[in-house]
Scaffold this motif. Structure first.
Motif, mmCIF file in Angstrom:
data_model
loop_
_atom_site.group_PDB
_atom_site.id
_atom_site.type_symbol
_atom_site.label_atom_id
_atom_site.label_comp_id
_atom_site.label_asym_id
_atom_site.label_seq_id
_atom_site.Cartn_x
_atom_site.Cartn_y
_atom_site.Cartn_z
ATOM 1 N N LYS A 180 0.982 -1.272 -0.031
ATOM 2 C CA LYS A 180 0.103 0.040 0.025
ATOM 3 C C LYS A 180 0.908 1.359 -0.002
ATOM 4 O O LYS A 180 1.959 1.113 0.469
ATOM 5 C CB LYS A 180 -0.934 -0.039 1.088
ATOM 6 N N LYS A 200 -14.778 6.463 -7.110
ATOM 7 C CA LYS A 200 -14.730 5.514 -6.351
ATOM 8 C C LYS A 200 -13.846 4.175 -7.160
ATOM 9 O O LYS A 200 -14.173 4.080 -8.399
ATOM 10 C CB LYS A 200 -15.960 4.639 -5.879
ATOM 11 N N MET A 201 -12.875 3.842 -6.488
ATOM 12 C CA MET A 201 -12.201 2.684 -7.226
ATOM 13 C C MET A 201 -11.994 1.432 -5.968
ATOM 14 O O MET A 201 -11.588 1.835 -4.913
ATOM 15 C CB MET A 201 -10.713 3.012 -7.899
ATOM 16 N N LEU A 219 -8.964 2.127 -3.175
ATOM 17 C CA LEU A 219 -8.651 3.684 -2.902
ATOM 18 C C LEU A 219 -9.427 4.190 -1.896
ATOM 19 O O LEU A 219 -10.790 3.946 -1.605
ATOM 20 C CB LEU A 219 -9.175 4.441 -4.398
ATOM 21 N N TRP A 232 -9.955 7.709 0.176
ATOM 22 C CA TRP A 232 -9.715 9.280 0.301
ATOM 23 C C TRP A 232 -9.604 9.558 1.807
ATOM 24 O O TRP A 232 -10.343 9.099 2.468
ATOM 25 C CB TRP A 232 -10.702 10.005 -0.307
ATOM 26 N N LEU A 259 -4.682 10.493 0.162
ATOM 27 C CA LEU A 259 -5.337 9.205 -0.279
ATOM 28 C C LEU A 259 -4.512 7.868 0.020
ATOM 29 O O LEU A 259 -2.957 8.227 0.023
ATOM 30 C CB LEU A 259 -5.532 9.348 -1.823
ATOM 31 N N THR A 260 -4.864 6.913 0.402
ATOM 32 C CA THR A 260 -4.311 5.791 0.631
ATOM 33 C C THR A 260 -4.536 4.614 -0.727
ATOM 34 O O THR A 260 -5.885 4.444 -0.674
ATOM 35 C CB THR A 260 -4.580 5.109 1.853
ATOM 36 N N ILE A 261 -3.640 3.936 -1.388
ATOM 37 C CA ILE A 261 -4.085 3.078 -2.311
ATOM 38 C C ILE A 261 -3.328 1.486 -2.173
ATOM 39 O O ILE A 261 -2.277 1.509 -1.558
ATOM 40 C CB ILE A 261 -3.452 3.627 -3.779
ATOM 41 N N ASP A 286 -1.540 -0.891 -3.864
ATOM 42 C CA ASP A 286 -0.657 -0.695 -5.078
ATOM 43 C C ASP A 286 -0.996 -1.609 -6.197
ATOM 44 O O ASP A 286 -0.623 -1.443 -7.489
ATOM 45 C CB ASP A 286 0.802 -1.172 -4.634
ATOM 46 N N VAL A 326 -4.645 -0.013 -7.642
ATOM 47 C CA VAL A 326 -4.722 1.324 -8.134
ATOM 48 C C VAL A 326 -3.569 1.914 -8.664
ATOM 49 O O VAL A 326 -2.350 1.999 -7.866
ATOM 50 C CB VAL A 326 -5.349 2.247 -7.103
ATOM 51 N N VAL A 331 -1.809 5.488 -9.656
ATOM 52 C CA VAL A 331 -2.002 7.109 -9.498
ATOM 53 C C VAL A 331 -2.377 7.808 -10.800
ATOM 54 O O VAL A 331 -3.205 8.545 -10.991
ATOM 55 C CB VAL A 331 -0.921 7.509 -8.511
ATOM 56 N N LEU A 336 -5.662 6.959 -11.970
ATOM 57 C CA LEU A 336 -6.447 7.723 -11.242
ATOM 58 C C LEU A 336 -6.650 9.245 -11.786
ATOM 59 O O LEU A 336 -7.766 9.823 -11.980
ATOM 60 C CB LEU A 336 -6.182 7.824 -9.877
#
Length: 233
Positions: A139, A166-167, A170, A172, A191-193, A195, A198, A200, A203
């Motif tokens: 992440k 929204k993904m 993902l 926020w 934001l936290t994703i 890896d 998602v 970036v 996005l």
């Protein structure tokens, strides 16, 4: 020098913390750290929504803990603890009650495991296994600058449009408006994703700079990109 806070379970302490978080996303720095954990763990319960900044920060840290955990080192923080009075201990003689009528035969401490207990144990084992698999995916914590078209852009609607994306993978986080110049402000948002789920770049290019979000968003820039390290036990 470590940041100090009063008892966050008191009205005065909450008010001070709310003022402190007015212009900050985290207790220290630009990503969640052990300083946030120290303050978060000092709460006896979730803060009231009337403390807008504290409630926003608390919800974000709570979500991070559920999603990925927080391991970044902080700069040091001190939180005044509340004194918890000890409950009075009843007199031993009064606490003792006659046990002559108790029927010890009603409780089988070494009985066989029931079907319900077996099922519950299997479900717990499955949950632990699933949680272990989720931790295998890395992440990252990302800080974005989102710029409007001009000073007439409604920044509240801009943020609403950004958060509407929204993904899977993902999340926020906290945000704030930062003056750029000539009356223009930009949105800075965390934001936290996950890896593996998602990108970036995707996005930004396929969601934030495309319709309908680009009605408010002129461009996006990555300010900070940090891998979230996890310690597996």
């Amino acid at each position: 020098m470590a940041v100090s806070f009063a008892n966050v379970n008191s009205e005065a302490g909450l008010k001070k913390l709310d003022e402190y978080l007015l212009t900050r996303s985290y207790i220290t720095g630009y990503q969640a750290s052990k300083d946030d954990l120290a303050v978060y763990s000092s709460f006896s319960s979730a803060p009231s929504s009337k403390y807008t900044n504290v409630a926003r920060w608390f919800s974000h840290i709570d979500a991070l803990l559920r999603l990925s955990g927080v391991t970044a080192e902080g700069q040091g923080v001190k939180v005044e603890s509340s004194a918890v009075p000890q409950a009075s201990t009843p007199d031993v003689a009064d606490a003792k009650a006659p046990a002559a009528d108790d029927d010890d035969d009603d409780v089988d401490l070494f009985g066989e495991e029931t079907e319900e207990e077996k099922k519950a144990a299997e479900e717990r084992a499955a949950a632990v296994k699933a949680a272990g698999k989720k931790k295998e995916s890395g992440k990252s914590s990302v800080l974005l600058d989102v710029k409007p078209w001009d000073d007439e852009t409604d920044m509240a609607k801009l943020e609403e449009a950004v958060r509407s994306v929204k993904m899977e993978g993902l999340l926020w986080g906290a945000s704030k408006l930062v003056p750029v110049g000539y009356g223009i402000k930009k949105l800075q948002i965390m934001l936290t994703i996950v890896d593996d789920l998602v990108s970036v770049d995707t996005l930004i290019e396929e969601h934030l700079c495309e319709e309908p979000v680009n009605e408010y968003v002129q461009s996006c820039d990555i300010v900070a990109f940090n891998k979230i390290c996890e310690i597996l036990f």
